[in-house]
Design a protein around this motif. Structure first.
Motif, short mmCIF file in Angstrom:
data_model
loop_
_atom_site.label_atom_id
_atom_site.label_comp_id
_atom_site.label_asym_id
_atom_site.label_seq_id
_atom_site.Cartn_x
_atom_site.Cartn_y
_atom_site.Cartn_z
N LEU A 135 0.84 -1.15 -0.06
CA LEU A 135 -0.08 -0.04 0.00
C LEU A 135 0.86 1.22 -0.03
CD1 LEU A 135 -2.80 0.87 0.03
CD2 LEU A 135 -2.56 1.04 2.64
N VAL A 136 1.91 1.50 0.91
CA VAL A 136 2.71 2.61 0.84
C VAL A 136 3.57 2.70 -0.34
CG1 VAL A 136 2.96 3.02 3.35
CG2 VAL A 136 4.83 1.53 2.24
N PHE A 137 3.81 1.70 -1.21
CA PHE A 137 4.38 1.74 -2.24
C PHE A 137 3.76 2.40 -3.31
CE2 PHE A 137 8.37 -0.59 -0.96
CZ PHE A 137 9.21 -0.17 -1.68
N THR A 138 2.24 1.84 -3.30
CA THR A 138 1.43 2.13 -4.25
C THR A 138 1.26 3.90 -4.04
OG1 THR A 138 0.37 0.00 -4.02
CG2 THR A 138 -0.84 1.68 -5.51
N ILE A 139 0.86 4.08 -2.82
CA ILE A 139 0.98 5.57 -2.52
C ILE A 139 2.03 6.28 -2.82
CG2 ILE A 139 0.34 7.21 -0.64
CD1 ILE A 139 -1.25 5.25 1.04
N GLY A 140 3.18 5.80 -2.56
CA GLY A 140 4.38 6.66 -3.02
C GLY A 140 4.20 6.79 -4.35
N GLY A 141 4.00 5.46 -5.09
CA GLY A 141 4.11 5.74 -6.82
C GLY A 141 3.18 6.81 -7.28
N ALA A 142 2.20 6.83 -6.55
CA ALA A 142 1.10 7.83 -6.86
C ALA A 142 1.40 9.16 -6.75
CB ALA A 142 -0.20 7.35 -6.45
N LEU A 143 1.93 9.65 -5.60
CA LEU A 143 2.36 10.64 -5.26
C LEU A 143 3.77 11.17 -6.19
CD1 LEU A 143 2.29 10.76 -1.51
CD2 LEU A 143 0.81 11.60 -3.00
#
Lengths: 330, 288
Positions: free
Chosen positions: B189-197
C-alpha cells in the motif's frame, strides 16, 4: 591447486605488464589489436575502474560504510590535478602531490560530519555532499572547471612520454601502477589487524567499542584513506581521457562503483577489482556496438542495471562468489 | 516587494514538488525500511505516461493516467522486486539502485535522451497579479495540489484503519506483526501511495518545467532525500515542513546569492540539522 591460486595474481600481473608488446588481434572482444592506442586506452580505463572499485570496497565491503558520495573525491582528484596543470601550469607530479593530500583533508572534514550519522542517514549525507561537488563543477566558478563541457588537460604541463597517441602504452602502465597501489594498500589492510577490526565494525560496531577501540576514529581513518585513493584514481583517469568531465562528480558514478563492487563480490579479495574491470569493459564495449543492437539493448546502462539486479538475486557473492562455488563443486 | 512575493510563491511551488516526492519516500522508508532509489523512476514513468496519453485522450484523462502509471509502477516494484528481499536492507537498496539505472536507460531508449515538451492546461501559462508581482499560475497549481495531498494523507493516516496500521508499523513493525496484522500488505500500500504521489509530482514537474526528460526524476530525487532526512524519516508533517524550508531557502539564496549557492545552502542546512538533531526535525519518526 593452492600453488596455482597463490601465483595466479602474479601471473596475471606479468601478463598485464607485457600486454602492450602484443600485436594479437582479439576479434569480437576488441575492435583493434591489443597494442593499438584505442584498445590500450580502453584497457587502461578498465584498470583504473578496477582500482577505484577496490578503493570504494574498502569503505563498502570491508568497513560496511555505504557511502553514496565517493564520486566527490574522484572528481576532486581529477579536477584538482587538471586545474593545477592547465590553469596554474604546474608540473604534473607536483599537481598530483598537492591534490591527493588536499582531497584527503577534504575527506577528513566531510567525513567527520558525515560519520556522526550511521546507516541510511550516512548514505544520504554523503550523497548530499557529493551533490554540492556536482553543482559546483557544473556551474563553472571563475571559469575553473569548464562547466558541462569539462576541462581538457593542457598537454604543455605533461611529461613528453605521456602526451602522444603512440605513448598510450605509458598511460596504460600508469593505470596498471595505480591499480597495483590500491591492491597493495587494501590487501595490506586486509592482512593487518586493522582489516579484522574493520570487518568487526561492519558486523557489529558495539563489540568493537567494547574492546576499547574508537569506532568513529577507525571509520574516519578508513574514509580518509579511501578518499585519497579515489583522488589518485581521479588524477589517473584525467590523464588517460585527457581531462576532467562533470560525469566524474555525478551520483551515477558512485552508483556504478557500488554496482561494480557488488557485481564482482563486495568485501572479497579480488571481487571489486574484477567487478570494476568487467563493468568498465562492458560499459565501453556496449557503447561501441550499441547502435547495432535493437531497442533497450542499445543502452549499456539498461543491460548493466538489469545484470546487476539479477546478480543481487541469483549471485549474492558476485562474480567471484560464483567462481568460488563452481571451484568447490569441481 | 514584488520580487519577494514571486520568490516566495516559486519557492513554495518547488516545495510542493519536493513534498510530493518526499512524503512517499518517507512513508516507504518509515514503514518498510526501504531506501528507494527507484522513486525517481516512478516520477519519470508518471510524467511520460501523461506526455504519451495527452495527444490521444486529452489532458483531463492523461493526468489520471500518469498518476495511475506511477502507482502501478510502485506496486509492481514492491511485489516483484522488493518483497523477496525483506530483512536484507542492503540488497533492497542495491536493487532499487539497479532499477533506477536500468529504468532511466529504458525510458531513454524508447523516447530518447532529449527533453520533450510537456502539455499544460492553458490557464496555467497565464499570470496573476498579487500586489505588484506577476505570478505564473502554475505555482498555484503546484501549491494547491500539495496542500490537498497533505490533508488527504493526514486524514488517511489518522482516520482509517489502514492509516492506523501504517502509523503503528512505522513506530514498531514487529509489534504490529505480533498482533496478527499482515504488515506486508501495508508495504504494498505505501509503495502504491508513494508511486501515485511520485507520478503526481512527475506530471506537475513536467508542467512546471515545461518539459520531461528521462533523468528528471533522479535530479529531483536528491533534494527529496534531503527533505526526508531533515523532516525526519517516516514523518509526513516533517516532510511538509522541511520541504517548505528547503524550497524557500533554495529560491531566495539562489536569487540573492551567487549561482548555485541556494543548492549548497540546502546541503549546509542538512549538515546542521544532522549535527544538532540527528533524527530530523520530527525527532521521533511518527507519521503525525
Amino acid at each position: 591447486m593452492s600453488h596455482v591460486r597463490k601465483s595466479l595474481p602474479l601471473l596475471v600481473l606479468v601478463v598485464l605488464i607485457v600486454l602492450p608488446y602484443s600485436t594479437l588481434p582479439v576479434p569480437g572482444v576488441f575492435e583493434s589489436p591489443l597494442n593499438s592506442p584505442g584498445t590500450l586506452q580502453m584497457l587502461a580505463l578498465c584498470l583504473v575502474f578496477g582500482g577505484l572499485a577496490l578503493g570504494y570496497d574498502l569503505l563498502f565491503g570491508r568497513a560496511g560504510l555505504l557511502s553514496f558520495g565517493h564520486a566527490l573525491y574522484i572528481a576532486a582528484g581529477a579536477y584538482g590535478t587538471d586545474i593545477l596543470v592547465s590553469h596554474a601550469h604546474w608540473p604534473l607530479w607536483a599537481a598530483v602531490a598537492v591534490t591527493v593530500p588536499a582531497v584527503a583533508v577534504l575527506a577528513a572534514l566531510l567525513g567527520a560530519v558525515a560519520l556522526r550519522t550511521t546507516g541510511i542517514a550516512f548514505a544520504m549525507v554523503t550523497l548530499a555532499f557529493a551533490q554540492v561537488g556536482w553543482i559546483v563543477v557544473n556551474r563553472d566558478p571563475g571559469g575553473l572547471t569548464g562547466g558541462e563541457e569539462g576541462l581538457p588537460l593542457d598537454s604543455a604541463g605533461l611529461p613528453a612520454s605521456l602526451v602522444g597517441v603512440a605513448d598510450t602504452a605509458n598511460l596504460y602502465w600508469v593505470a596498471l601502477a595505480f591499480l597495483l597501489v590500491v591492491v597493495v594498500v587494501v590487501h595490506g589492510i586486509d592482512r593487518a589487524p586493522l582489516g579484522r577490526v574493520l570487518t568487526g565494525l561492519r558486523d557489529d560496531e558495539r563489540r568493537v567499542s567494547v574492546l576499547g577501540l574508537s569506532a568513529y576514529r577507525l571509520k574516519l581513518g578508513t574514509f580518509v584513506l579511501a578518499g585519497a585513493l579515489a583522488a589518485l584514481g581521479g588524477a589517473v583517469h584525467a590523464l588517460i581521457v585527457g581531462g576532467a568531465s562533470p560525469h566524474l562528480a555525478s551520483a551515477d558514478l558512485t552508483l556504478s562503483l557500488i554496482v561494480m563492487a557488488v557485481l564482482g563480490g563486495a568485501g572479497t579479495r579480488w571481487g571489486a577489482v574484477v567487478g570494476g574491470v568487467v563493468y568498465a569493459y562492458l560499459d565501453q564495449r556496449l557503447t561501441q556496438i550499441g547502435g547495432a543492437l535493437p531497442g533497450p539493448l542499445s543502452q549499456p546502462l539498461f543491460i548493466l542495471g538489469t545484470l546487476f539486479v539479477l546478480a543481487v538475486y541469483f549471485a549474492p557473492g558476485g562474480l567471484t562468489g560464483v567462481l568460488k562455488r563452481r571451484g568447490r563443486l569441481a | 516587494m514584488s520580487t519577494v512575493i514571486l520568490l516566495t510563491l516559486t519557492g513554495l511551488g518547488l516545495a510542493a514538488l519536493y513534498f510530493l516526492i518526499a512524503s512517499g519516500l518517507s512513508l516507504v522508508f518509515g514503514l518498510a525500511g526501504v531506501l528507494n532509489f527507484a522513486h525517481g523512476l516512478f516520477l519519470s514513468v508518471g510524467a511520460y505516461a501523461t506526455w504519451w496519453a495527452e495527444p490521444h485522450w486529452g489532458l483531463a484523462v492523461a493526468v489520471p493516467v500518469g498518476i495511475a502509471a506511477g502507482a502501478a509502477t510502485g506496486a509492481l516494484v514492491e511485489v516483484v522486486l522488493i518483497r523477496p528481499l525483506y530483512k536484507r536492507p542492503t540488497e533492497q537498496v542495491l536493487v532499487t539502485v539497479g532499477l533506477s539505472l536500468a529504468g532511466v536507460a529504458l525510458l531513454q531508449s524508447v523516447w530518447g535522451a532529449d527533453p520533450r515538451t510537456f502539455p499544460r492546461p492553458a490557464w496555467a501559462s497565464e499570470v496573476t497579479t498579487i500586489g505588484s508581482a506577476q505570478v505564473p499560475d502554475d505555482r498555484f497549481l503546484l501549491i494547491g495540489t500539495a496542500v490537498v495531498v497533505l490533508l488527504a494523507l493526514l486524514t488517511f493516516l489518522h482516520r482509517t484503519r489502514y492509516g492506523l496500521i501504517i502509523r503503528a508499523g512505522v513506530e514498531n513493525r514487529d509489534m504490529v506483526s505480533a498482533l496478527g496484522i499482515d504488515v506486508r500488505r501495508a508495504f504494498t500500500l505505501v509503495f502504491t501511495i508513494g508511486g501515485a504521489l511520485a507520478g503526481t509530482a512527475g506530471v506537475l514537474g513536467g508542467m512546471y518545467f515545461g518539459s520531461v526528460s528521462p533523468g528528471q526524476g533522479a535530479s529531483l530525487l536528491i533534494f527529496a532525500f534531503i527533505v526526508v532526512v531533515i523532516g525526519g524519516l517516516g514523518s509526513v508533517t516533517g516532510s511538509a515542513v522541511a520541504a517548505v524550508v528547503v524550497g524557500l531557502l533554495q529560491q531566495f539564496v539562489n536569487y540573492y546569492g551567487a549561482a548555485g549557492a541556494g543548492d549548497v545552502s540546502v546541503v549546509a542546512l542538512l549538515a546542521l540539522v544532522l549535527l544538532l538533531r540527528p533524527s530530523g526535525l520530527a525527532r521521533t519518526a511518527v507519521t503525525a
